[in-house]
Design a protein around this motif. Structure first.
Motif, PDB file in Angstrom:
ATOM      1  N   LEU A   1       0.833  -1.199   0.000  1.00 33.51           N
ATOM      2  CA  LEU A   1       0.000   0.000   0.000  1.00 33.51           C
ATOM      3  C   LEU A   1       0.867   1.248   0.000  1.00 33.51           C
ATOM      4  O   LEU A   1       0.695   2.161  -0.830  1.00 33.51           O
ATOM      5  CB  LEU A   1      -0.929  -0.005   1.223  1.00 33.51           C
ATOM      6  N   PHE A   2       1.826   1.297   0.909  1.00 36.73           N
ATOM      7  CA  PHE A   2       2.684   2.479   1.005  1.00 36.73           C
ATOM      8  C   PHE A   2       3.656   2.563  -0.161  1.00 36.73           C
ATOM      9  O   PHE A   2       4.013   3.661  -0.599  1.00 36.73           O
ATOM     10  CB  PHE A   2       3.428   2.471   2.346  1.00 36.73           C
ATOM     11  N   TRP A   3       4.102   1.416  -0.645  1.00 37.59           N
ATOM     12  CA  TRP A   3       4.980   1.414  -1.828  1.00 37.59           C
ATOM     13  C   TRP A   3       4.252   2.037  -3.016  1.00 37.59           C
ATOM     14  O   TRP A   3       4.818   2.867  -3.746  1.00 37.59           O
ATOM     15  CB  TRP A   3       5.397  -0.025  -2.173  1.00 37.59           C
ATOM     16  N   GLY A   4       2.995   1.657  -3.222  1.00 40.47           N
ATOM     17  CA  GLY A   4       2.221   2.196  -4.338  1.00 40.47           C
ATOM     18  C   GLY A   4       2.041   3.695  -4.240  1.00 40.47           C
ATOM     19  O   GLY A   4       2.183   4.422  -5.242  1.00 40.47           O
ATOM     20  N   VAL A   5       1.747   4.182  -3.035  1.00 40.34           N
ATOM     21  CA  VAL A   5       1.582   5.624  -2.840  1.00 40.34           C
ATOM     22  C   VAL A   5       2.909   6.344  -3.095  1.00 40.34           C
ATOM     23  O   VAL A   5       2.953   7.373  -3.792  1.00 40.34           O
ATOM     24  CB  VAL A   5       1.087   5.926  -1.414  1.00 40.34           C
ATOM     25  N   THR A   6       4.003   5.798  -2.533  1.00 40.82           N
ATOM     26  CA  THR A   6       5.316   6.442  -2.653  1.00 40.82           C
ATOM     27  C   THR A   6       5.712   6.634  -4.107  1.00 40.82           C
ATOM     28  O   THR A   6       6.012   7.759  -4.556  1.00 40.82           O
ATOM     29  CB  THR A   6       6.388   5.608  -1.941  1.00 40.82           C
ATOM     30  N   PHE A   7       5.723   5.557  -4.869  1.00 39.52           N
ATOM     31  CA  PHE A   7       6.230   5.669  -6.234  1.00 39.52           C
ATOM     32  C   PHE A   7       5.195   6.234  -7.186  1.00 39.52           C
ATOM     33  O   PHE A   7       5.543   6.818  -8.219  1.00 39.52           O
ATOM     34  CB  PHE A   7       6.778   4.321  -6.693  1.00 39.52           C
ATOM     35  N   ASN A  15      10.328  13.512   1.787  1.00 42.71           N
ATOM     36  CA  ASN A  15       9.161  12.976   2.490  1.00 42.71           C
ATOM     37  C   ASN A  15       8.793  11.582   1.973  1.00 42.71           C
ATOM     38  O   ASN A  15       8.443  10.687   2.754  1.00 42.71           O
ATOM     39  CB  ASN A  15       7.967  13.913   2.321  1.00 42.71           C
ATOM     40  N   LEU A  16       8.896  11.396   0.654  1.00 48.08           N
ATOM     41  CA  LEU A  16       8.562  10.097   0.070  1.00 48.08           C
ATOM     42  C   LEU A  16       9.594   9.034   0.444  1.00 48.08           C
ATOM     43  O   LEU A  16       9.257   7.861   0.613  1.00 48.08           O
ATOM     44  CB  LEU A  16       8.460  10.229  -1.448  1.00 48.08           C
ATOM     45  N   GLY A  17      10.855   9.447   0.591  1.00 47.49           N
ATOM     46  CA  GLY A  17      11.868   8.511   1.066  1.00 47.49           C
ATOM     47  C   GLY A  17      11.546   8.015   2.466  1.00 47.49           C
ATOM     48  O   GLY A  17      11.722   6.835   2.783  1.00 47.49           O
ATOM     49  N   GLY A  18      11.054   8.916   3.310  1.00 44.81           N
ATOM     50  CA  GLY A  18      10.620   8.517   4.645  1.00 44.81           C
ATOM     51  C   GLY A  18       9.392   7.625   4.603  1.00 44.81           C
ATOM     52  O   GLY A  18       9.264   6.691   5.412  1.00 44.81           O
ATOM     53  N   LEU A  19       8.502   7.886   3.647  1.00 44.85           N
ATOM     54  CA  LEU A  19       7.301   7.045   3.503  1.00 44.85           C
ATOM     55  C   LEU A  19       7.683   5.623   3.086  1.00 44.85           C
ATOM     56  O   LEU A  19       7.077   4.648   3.542  1.00 44.85           O
ATOM     57  CB  LEU A  19       6.357   7.664   2.473  1.00 44.85           C
ATOM     58  N   LEU A  20       8.720   5.515   2.236  1.00 44.00           N
ATOM     59  CA  LEU A  20       9.180   4.180   1.842  1.00 44.00           C
ATOM     60  C   LEU A  20       9.769   3.438   3.040  1.00 44.00           C
ATOM     61  O   LEU A  20       9.570   2.223   3.188  1.00 44.00           O
ATOM     62  CB  LEU A  20      10.214   4.285   0.723  1.00 44.00           C
ATOM     63  N   LEU A  72       9.070  -0.738   7.396  1.00 41.02           N
ATOM     64  CA  LEU A  72       8.800  -1.040   8.802  1.00 41.02           C
ATOM     65  C   LEU A  72       7.505  -1.828   8.942  1.00 41.02           C
ATOM     66  O   LEU A  72       7.430  -2.815   9.691  1.00 41.02           O
ATOM     67  CB  LEU A  72       8.704   0.254   9.603  1.00 41.02           C
ATOM     68  N   ILE A  73       6.488  -1.401   8.208  1.00 39.31           N
ATOM     69  CA  ILE A  73       5.198  -2.106   8.257  1.00 39.31           C
ATOM     70  C   ILE A  73       5.329  -3.483   7.629  1.00 39.31           C
ATOM     71  O   ILE A  73       4.800  -4.484   8.140  1.00 39.31           O
ATOM     72  CB  ILE A  73       4.120  -1.276   7.538  1.00 39.31           C
ATOM     73  N   GLY A  74       6.056  -3.555   6.517  1.00 39.64           N
ATOM     74  CA  GLY A  74       6.231  -4.833   5.837  1.00 39.64           C
ATOM     75  C   GLY A  74       6.968  -5.863   6.661  1.00 39.64           C
ATOM     76  O   GLY A  74       6.760  -7.067   6.509  1.00 39.64           O
ATOM     77  N   ARG A  75       7.825  -5.382   7.572  1.00 39.93           N
ATOM     78  CA  ARG A  75       8.589  -6.273   8.453  1.00 39.93           C
ATOM     79  C   ARG A  75       7.856  -6.578   9.754  1.00 39.93           C
ATOM     80  O   ARG A  75       8.342  -7.344  10.585  1.00 39.93           O
ATOM     81  CB  ARG A  75       9.923  -5.619   8.799  1.00 39.93           C
TER      82      ARG A  75
END
Length: 297
Positions: free
Chosen positions: A247-253, A282-287, A292-295
């Protein structure tokens, strides 16, 4: 009077170190954190993470000082940089050199505090990193794509933390995939940032990827962001990160590509490119949050 002079001097030192602009520090720390949370021995211990952050701040400070020393005669000719402390003589060259040496010594001291089993590798990597860090500012004088050199500097932000936590630099795809993603991302955002100086750079004969790519700059930046996202996705899939990551990967990229599309060859206000740079941080921090969530499970 004395107090005011002291405040002015301290302000100049802070500006030289770029500590008044935390975005530039964060955008270096994020790839280091990606490496730490993608490494086989993840997550890192608090002590390792703190040492990586402190080392990053020390090396970043050294790089900023080196940049301003190289560019002390050029910065006064560029609108964005004419008020830097060395450009307007608020700090002497000799004082800046002393601070540069001090910053490098601080970085070395941090490496020397590492456990014995990883110290030698970390010293070797840090020694190799110093060369492009100190020479990068000169690249704009002789290389049509000087942002490549900066990208390699950022690449060490992946290699050194990985070596600190694993004790080796192997052929692991996760390591080199993270490294390549960092290079692509860095080349992209620094090319976009260089767009703010195109007019001044062209006038004084300074080279940049923003000038070299011309009207294709948005396409190149978008391609870099897209490839970085694909590589990170391959790594995440191989590590079987949970659905929250995606989810966050999709938003980031997705936002990165949107940001790249907004870049075109038309002149925009300088703050537009600074905002692009800030959003990339900011997007680097989101990734990192995605990792963190993925782990988490």
């Amino acid at each position: 009077m004395v107090l005011n002079n002291m405040k002015t001097k301290i302000r100049a030192w802070i500006e030289l170190l770029r500590w008044d602009k935390p975005t530039g520090r964060l955008i270096l720390i994020w790839p280091a954190a990606w490496a730490l949370w993608l490494a086989p021995i993840a997550p890192p211990t608090p002590s390792i993470f703190i040492m990586v952050v402190l080392g990053g701040l020390a090396v970043s400070a050294a790089g900023c000082i080196a940049n301003d020393l190289w560019d002390r005669h050029i910065d006064p000719l560029v609108e964005r940089t004419r008020d830097r402390p060395l450009a307007n003589n608020r700090i002497s060259n000799s004082a800046a050199i002393i601070l540069l040496i001090f910053a490098l010594c601080c970085a070395l001291e941090i490496v020397l505090c590492l456990p014995t089993q990883v110290r030698s590798l970390s010293i070797t990597l840090a020694s190799f990193a110093i060369i492009p860090i100190l020479l990068y500012p000169s690249a704009k004088r002789w290389l049509v794509l000087p942002q490549i050199v900066l990208a390699f500097c950022w690449g060490f932000a992946v290699l050194i933390p990985w070596g600190m936590i694993t004790g080796n630099i192997s052929t692991d795809f996760t390591l080199w995939g993270c490294w390549l993603s960092t290079l692509l991302w860095t080349f992209g955002f620094d090319t976009a940032y260089a767009m703010s100086d195109r007019r001044d750079d062209a006038a004084i004969g300074i080279k940049s990827s923003a000038l070299t790519f011309g009207r294709y700059v948005g396409l190149i930046v978008g391609t870099c962001y897209g490839l970085a996202g694909i590589i990170i996705a391959i790594i995440a899939n191989s590590q079987e990160l949970n659905g929250g990551f995606w989810l966050f990967w999709g938003v980031t990229f997705g936002v990165m590509i949107k940001e790249a599309i907004s870049l075109d060859c038309n002149e925009r206000p300088r703050y537009f490119y600074s905002q692009h740079f800030t959003r990339q941080a900011n997007l680097g921090g989101l990734l990192l949050l995605a990792l963190l969530i993925g782990r988490a499970t």
